[in-house]
Design a protein around this motif. Structure first.
Motif, PDB file in Angstrom:
ATOM      1  N   VAL A 135       3.890   0.069  -0.801  1.00  0.00           N
ATOM      2  CA  VAL A 135       2.983  -0.575   0.161  1.00  0.00           C
ATOM      3  C   VAL A 135       3.418  -2.014   0.439  1.00  0.00           C
ATOM      4  O   VAL A 135       3.217  -2.532   1.535  1.00  0.00           O
ATOM      5  CB  VAL A 135       1.523  -0.509  -0.328  1.00  0.00           C
ATOM      6  CG1 VAL A 135       0.587  -1.197   0.652  1.00  0.00           C
ATOM      7  CG2 VAL A 135       1.100   0.947  -0.495  1.00  0.00           C
ATOM      8  N   ALA A 191       4.732  -4.482   4.200  1.00  0.00           N
ATOM      9  CA  ALA A 191       4.005  -5.746   4.373  1.00  0.00           C
ATOM     10  C   ALA A 191       4.997  -6.894   4.530  1.00  0.00           C
ATOM     11  O   ALA A 191       4.842  -7.763   5.375  1.00  0.00           O
ATOM     12  CB  ALA A 191       3.089  -6.004   3.188  1.00  0.00           C
ATOM     13  N   ARG A 238       6.729  -6.731   8.068  1.00  0.00           N
ATOM     14  CA  ARG A 238       5.953  -6.598   9.295  1.00  0.00           C
ATOM     15  C   ARG A 238       6.123  -7.743  10.293  1.00  0.00           C
ATOM     16  O   ARG A 238       5.892  -7.566  11.458  1.00  0.00           O
ATOM     17  CB  ARG A 238       4.478  -6.410   8.981  1.00  0.00           C
ATOM     18  CG  ARG A 238       3.755  -7.689   8.679  1.00  0.00           C
ATOM     19  CD  ARG A 238       2.263  -7.496   8.557  1.00  0.00           C
ATOM     20  NE  ARG A 238       1.709  -8.692   7.974  1.00  0.00           N
ATOM     21  CZ  ARG A 238       1.024  -8.744   6.857  1.00  0.00           C
ATOM     22  NH1 ARG A 238       0.782  -7.643   6.190  1.00  0.00           N
ATOM     23  NH2 ARG A 238       0.568  -9.875   6.395  1.00  0.00           N
ATOM     24  N   VAL A 276       0.754 -11.194  -0.143  1.00  0.00           N
ATOM     25  CA  VAL A 276       1.160  -9.843   0.257  1.00  0.00           C
ATOM     26  C   VAL A 276       0.716  -8.829  -0.797  1.00  0.00           C
ATOM     27  O   VAL A 276       0.195  -7.765  -0.495  1.00  0.00           O
ATOM     28  CB  VAL A 276       2.691  -9.779   0.477  1.00  0.00           C
ATOM     29  CG1 VAL A 276       3.176  -8.342   0.528  1.00  0.00           C
ATOM     30  CG2 VAL A 276       3.060 -10.501   1.767  1.00  0.00           C
ATOM     31  N   GLU A 320      -3.005  -8.205  -0.660  1.00  0.00           N
ATOM     32  CA  GLU A 320      -3.404  -7.362   0.458  1.00  0.00           C
ATOM     33  C   GLU A 320      -3.042  -5.900   0.186  1.00  0.00           C
ATOM     34  O   GLU A 320      -3.824  -4.991   0.458  1.00  0.00           O
ATOM     35  CB  GLU A 320      -2.738  -7.828   1.743  1.00  0.00           C
ATOM     36  CG  GLU A 320      -3.366  -7.110   2.908  1.00  0.00           C
ATOM     37  CD  GLU A 320      -2.667  -7.327   4.225  1.00  0.00           C
ATOM     38  OE1 GLU A 320      -1.673  -8.062   4.262  1.00  0.00           O
ATOM     39  OE2 GLU A 320      -3.137  -6.733   5.193  1.00  0.00           O
ATOM     40  N   ALA A 321      -1.844  -5.687  -0.360  1.00  0.00           N
ATOM     41  CA  ALA A 321      -1.413  -4.321  -0.689  1.00  0.00           C
ATOM     42  C   ALA A 321      -2.390  -3.692  -1.680  1.00  0.00           C
ATOM     43  O   ALA A 321      -2.790  -2.532  -1.541  1.00  0.00           O
ATOM     44  CB  ALA A 321       0.000  -4.351  -1.263  1.00  0.00           C
ATOM     45  N   ILE A 342      -5.645  -2.671   0.041  1.00  0.00           N
ATOM     46  CA  ILE A 342      -5.517  -1.439   0.827  1.00  0.00           C
ATOM     47  C   ILE A 342      -5.462  -0.220  -0.088  1.00  0.00           C
ATOM     48  O   ILE A 342      -6.063   0.813   0.190  1.00  0.00           O
ATOM     49  CB  ILE A 342      -4.298  -1.528   1.771  1.00  0.00           C
ATOM     50  CG1 ILE A 342      -4.685  -2.451   2.937  1.00  0.00           C
ATOM     51  CG2 ILE A 342      -3.879  -0.167   2.300  1.00  0.00           C
ATOM     52  CD1 ILE A 342      -3.589  -2.772   3.901  1.00  0.00           C
ATOM     53  N   ALA A 399      -1.492   4.089   3.801  1.00  0.00           N
ATOM     54  CA  ALA A 399      -1.592   2.718   3.288  1.00  0.00           C
ATOM     55  C   ALA A 399      -0.408   1.879   3.784  1.00  0.00           C
ATOM     56  O   ALA A 399      -0.572   0.724   4.173  1.00  0.00           O
ATOM     57  CB  ALA A 399      -1.627   2.728   1.759  1.00  0.00           C
ATOM     58  N   VAL A 447      -0.953  -1.617   6.180  1.00  0.00           N
ATOM     59  CA  VAL A 447      -0.531  -2.932   5.731  1.00  0.00           C
ATOM     60  C   VAL A 447       0.303  -3.644   6.812  1.00  0.00           C
ATOM     61  O   VAL A 447       0.506  -4.847   6.784  1.00  0.00           O
ATOM     62  CB  VAL A 447       0.204  -2.804   4.376  1.00  0.00           C
ATOM     63  CG1 VAL A 447       1.650  -2.416   4.568  1.00  0.00           C
ATOM     64  CG2 VAL A 447       0.065  -4.060   3.555  1.00  0.00           C
ATOM     65  N   GLN A 448       0.748  -2.878   7.797  1.00  0.00           N
ATOM     66  CA  GLN A 448       1.493  -3.473   8.918  1.00  0.00           C
ATOM     67  C   GLN A 448       0.568  -4.036   9.995  1.00  0.00           C
ATOM     68  O   GLN A 448       1.041  -4.568  10.996  1.00  0.00           O
ATOM     69  CB  GLN A 448       2.394  -2.415   9.565  1.00  0.00           C
ATOM     70  CG  GLN A 448       3.450  -1.859   8.646  1.00  0.00           C
ATOM     71  CD  GLN A 448       4.154  -0.657   9.279  1.00  0.00           C
ATOM     72  OE1 GLN A 448       4.443  -0.630  10.457  1.00  0.00           O
ATOM     73  NE2 GLN A 448       4.411   0.364   8.479  1.00  0.00           N
ATOM     74  N   HIS A 449      -0.738  -3.861   9.842  1.00  0.00           N
ATOM     75  CA  HIS A 449      -1.717  -4.309  10.854  1.00  0.00           C
ATOM     76  C   HIS A 449      -1.408  -3.767  12.238  1.00  0.00           C
ATOM     77  O   HIS A 449      -1.267  -4.540  13.195  1.00  0.00           O
ATOM     78  CB  HIS A 449      -1.761  -5.829  10.932  1.00  0.00           C
ATOM     79  CG  HIS A 449      -2.200  -6.485   9.668  1.00  0.00           C
ATOM     80  ND1 HIS A 449      -2.229  -7.847   9.493  1.00  0.00           N
ATOM     81  CD2 HIS A 449      -2.640  -5.964   8.499  1.00  0.00           C
ATOM     82  CE1 HIS A 449      -2.641  -8.135   8.290  1.00  0.00           C
ATOM     83  NE2 HIS A 449      -2.899  -6.998   7.658  1.00  0.00           N
TER      84      HIS A 449
END
Ligand SMILES: Nc1ncnc2c1ncn2[C@@H]1O[C@H](COP(=O)(O)OP(=O)(O)OP(=O)(O)O)[C@@H](O)[C@H]1O
Ligand SMILES: [Mg+2]
Length: 251
Positions: free
Chosen positions: A99, A103, A106, A125, A128-129, A132, A160, A164-166
């Motif tokens: 994941v 990220a 990205r 990062v 955030e991973a 998620i 996931a 994480v790439q939005h």
């Protein structure tokens, strides 16, 4: 407003018309399902959207810009993420590592360099991973090597990796393929949960329970073209759709 506009798209493989004048618009923030018998051209259409295949004809507009001629990584950076029909993950790495990779990747090169240099960015990062993974019920497996996971868990991991790439648009090619009923229900719940993030979605799916639980709009493809479009209720009642499925899946 449409996030995705596909107009007059055609693609031939030798003598086979895999896509024939496909028109399809996805409204921002909605879930748009594409259904249809095997070989209808669904995955080929998705491949055109992510730059793996260049259409012979037609236009593809995303968020007000043309996608044609752009490379897969450029399309990805423009905001389209994809869950493949067969999971594409790093089997030797752990869940968390898998994941964290997208990220890091990205944003543009400048940010990437900063991330590797600055511990605080790396930390962000990672956080955030982890967040998620928690959202997708994968937290307990974060240090597990991916090869040892079940198929259903791998699909969730792939989701996931997309989130994480939005992305602005998420493309899902049969996200519940090969899953047990329990895993399928679980995935539907997760997809409903992430719908709250407002990400537009295109979902190819054979499981009608999944389609009718998630979709705002359904397009039906057969023999390379869209033969019907409507709400799930309209599609269920459409005789053309019933006919396309004769001898195949049931609605
Ligand atoms: N790279 C390729 N070269 C030649 N023919 C192809 C290629 N990719 C797809 N096809 C053919 O194009 C047609 C559409 O295939 P596609 O994979 O898009 O169907 P699909 O709707 O995704 O089917 P399924 O539900 O089985 O996944 C099929 O007849 C397939 O054999
Ligand atoms: Mg397919």
């Amino acid at each position: 407003m449409d996030i995705l506009s596909i107009s007059g798209v055609g693609k031939r493989f030798g003598g086979l018309k895999a896509l024939d004048n496909v028109n399809l618009n996805v409204r921002k923030g909605t879930v748009h399902a594409i259904i249809g018998p095997n070989g209808a051209g669904k995955s080929t259409l998705l491949n055109c959207l992510v730059g793996r295949i260049t259409p012979d004809q037609g236009t593809v507009g995303f968020d007000g810009r043309s996608l044609l001629g752009r490379k897969p990584h450029e399309i990805n950076q423009a905001g389209i993420a994809r869950v493949f029909q067969t999971p594409e993950i790093f089997g030797e790495l752990t869940v968390l590592e898998n994941v964290m990779i997208p990220a890091f990747a990205r944003t543009d090169g400048a940010f990437r360099i900063n991330v590797w240099k600055r511990a605080s960015d790396r930390h962000a990062v990672r956080e955030e991973a982890e967040h998620i993974l928690d959202d997708l019920n994968l937290w307990d497996q974060r240090d597990q090597v991916v090869n040892s996971m079940s198929r259903g868990d791998k699909r969730r991991l792939e989701l996931a990796m997309c989130l994480v790439q939005h992305p602005k648009l998420l493309l899902l090619d049969e996200p519940t393929a090969g899953m047990s009923r329990a895993d399928t229900n679980n995935t539907v719940e997760l997809l409903q949960k992430i719908a709250e993030r407002g990400i537009s979605k295109v979902i190819i799916e054979h499981d009608m329970h999944v389609v009718f639980s998630l979709a705002d709009t359904v397009s039906v493809m057969a023999q390379g073209t869209v033969i019907a479009e409507g709400t799930p209720a309209e599609i269920k009642a459409n005789p053309k759709v019933q006919e396309a499925y004769l001898g195949g899946a049931h609605l």
